[in-house]
Design a protein around this motif. Sequence first.
Motif, PDB file in Angstrom:
ATOM      1  N   ILE A 157      19.551  24.494 -11.592  1.00 53.07           N
ATOM      2  CA  ILE A 157      18.987  23.417 -12.403  1.00 53.07           C
ATOM      3  C   ILE A 157      17.532  23.157 -12.026  1.00 53.07           C
ATOM      4  O   ILE A 157      16.661  22.986 -12.898  1.00 53.07           O
ATOM      5  CB  ILE A 157      19.833  22.139 -12.249  1.00 53.07           C
ATOM      6  N   TYR A 207      18.585  23.784 -20.891  1.00 53.17           N
ATOM      7  CA  TYR A 207      19.678  22.866 -20.606  1.00 53.17           C
ATOM      8  C   TYR A 207      19.351  21.513 -21.222  1.00 53.17           C
ATOM      9  O   TYR A 207      18.316  20.912 -20.901  1.00 53.17           O
ATOM     10  CB  TYR A 207      19.879  22.691 -19.104  1.00 53.17           C
ATOM     11  N   GLN A 236      24.300  25.465  -7.687  1.00 58.56           N
ATOM     12  CA  GLN A 236      24.148  24.638  -8.881  1.00 58.56           C
ATOM     13  C   GLN A 236      22.793  23.949  -8.895  1.00 58.56           C
ATOM     14  O   GLN A 236      22.080  23.955  -9.902  1.00 58.56           O
ATOM     15  CB  GLN A 236      25.265  23.599  -8.924  1.00 58.56           C
ATOM     16  N   ILE A 295      22.753  17.679 -18.243  1.00 57.00           N
ATOM     17  CA  ILE A 295      22.925  18.171 -16.878  1.00 57.00           C
ATOM     18  C   ILE A 295      23.926  17.293 -16.148  1.00 57.00           C
ATOM     19  O   ILE A 295      23.716  16.081 -15.985  1.00 57.00           O
ATOM     20  CB  ILE A 295      21.577  18.153 -16.127  1.00 57.00           C
ATOM     21  N   SER A 309      18.271  16.100 -20.130  1.00 58.96           N
ATOM     22  CA  SER A 309      17.072  16.750 -19.606  1.00 58.96           C
ATOM     23  C   SER A 309      15.838  16.185 -20.293  1.00 58.96           C
ATOM     24  O   SER A 309      15.801  16.019 -21.520  1.00 58.96           O
ATOM     25  CB  SER A 309      17.144  18.263 -19.835  1.00 58.96           C
TER      26      SER A 309
END
Length: 425
Positions: free
Chosen positions: A95, A106, A91, A109, A319
């Motif tokens: 990211i 994204y 994960q 988050i 983000s």
Amino acid sequence: MILNSKAMRRAAVAASAASMLVLTACSSDGGSDSGSEGGTAAGGEGRGPITIVEGQDPLNTALESIIADWNAENPDEQVTFKPLGKEADQQRDDITQRMQAQSDEYDLIAVDVTNTAEFAANGWLRPLEGDYAIETDGLLPATVDSATYNGTLYAAPKNTNGAFLYYRTDLVDKAPATWTELKEQCPKAQEAGIDCYVGQYKNYEGLTVNVSEIVNAYGGAFVAEDGTTPAIDDKTAEGLQFIVDSFEDGTIPEAAQTYTEGESQNAFGEGRALFMRTWPGFFTDGESSSVAGRYGIAVLPGVDGPGASTLGGYNVGISAFSDAPATARDFLEFMQTRKSQTYYAEAGGAPVLEEVYDDPQILEQYPYFATLKESLANAQPRPVTPYYSQVSKAIRDNAYAAIRGEKTVDQALADTRAGIETAGN
């Protein structure tokens, strides 16, 4: 087919995946100076469809229900959920790759409470202030603290967790409120031929959690509010010394040095321990164990009264590179409405909205929520630092050495201090 600018940028990110993984490997242990500027964030008025990412988890069902409600009310600003891998490292790498590329793929988050400070320090999360401020008055204070870095809120608490003390109701009349009271009841465990207290003392993240809880109960800490300076003092030493002494006098069995959640729950569930520290999930799971109907729950013990659970859970940040941050901000508050937070209760999770814990229907269905609310009221985050993985390793490695008698408490804490000071280098 003509791609819009967002689709084109997403395609570029996919094409550069291999090279970005190299960058990820270089910076995955903590916030780097090169990432702290965070590039140029999107404009403040952006609205439109957004994407939220979160690791695969049983509580995803609650998020999916929230998204369905939002999408029904906001047809022009639909939210898409993208589940990430099951493993935390997967994960985080996914990211990190996109944040380093300054991708707008994204918008929201979901990050573990332990990683929120790192993402904030890297400039990857938009501060929730000014036009992006959210209401936090109704949220559990500890959850807000976990989403705050250097005095600024960078994420919205989404779901949380707090630990319980489980105890055998057929062997003791009531749960001990302090560690002294717990030790005074250990002879009852000896009479029954079982261990007194078990927790998670294997050298892994659970050890950081268990050690932090007892250190916090003694009023100690590991990291100062700035997230980088060691805060180890006499109170920290008292907490760690208590753990070491508890292994030496038999309060905690030597076998617990190999226990994660699973092993400790097996020990208690098979009737081999009087007390156990673990998360709320065992409250219902234990009903299929050999101690079914013979255990109760309470908040963790402290020094002069109730102790302090270490906080679990997830926060959600906007983000810094989202092109629809205004929509993202509104969805954050939508996640914290009464209805949205009730979904987390129904999924077996712990809401961050305090009033859910007072709902008679919720309490009837989940009677442990009364104790969970009390646990969360005193909960404290793990050390809030942009270098959490390195700080946690320093804490657990040295605490484990002290527990095993390989280092004195003073030496273990000196080495922990050194590890905190060099984290991020």
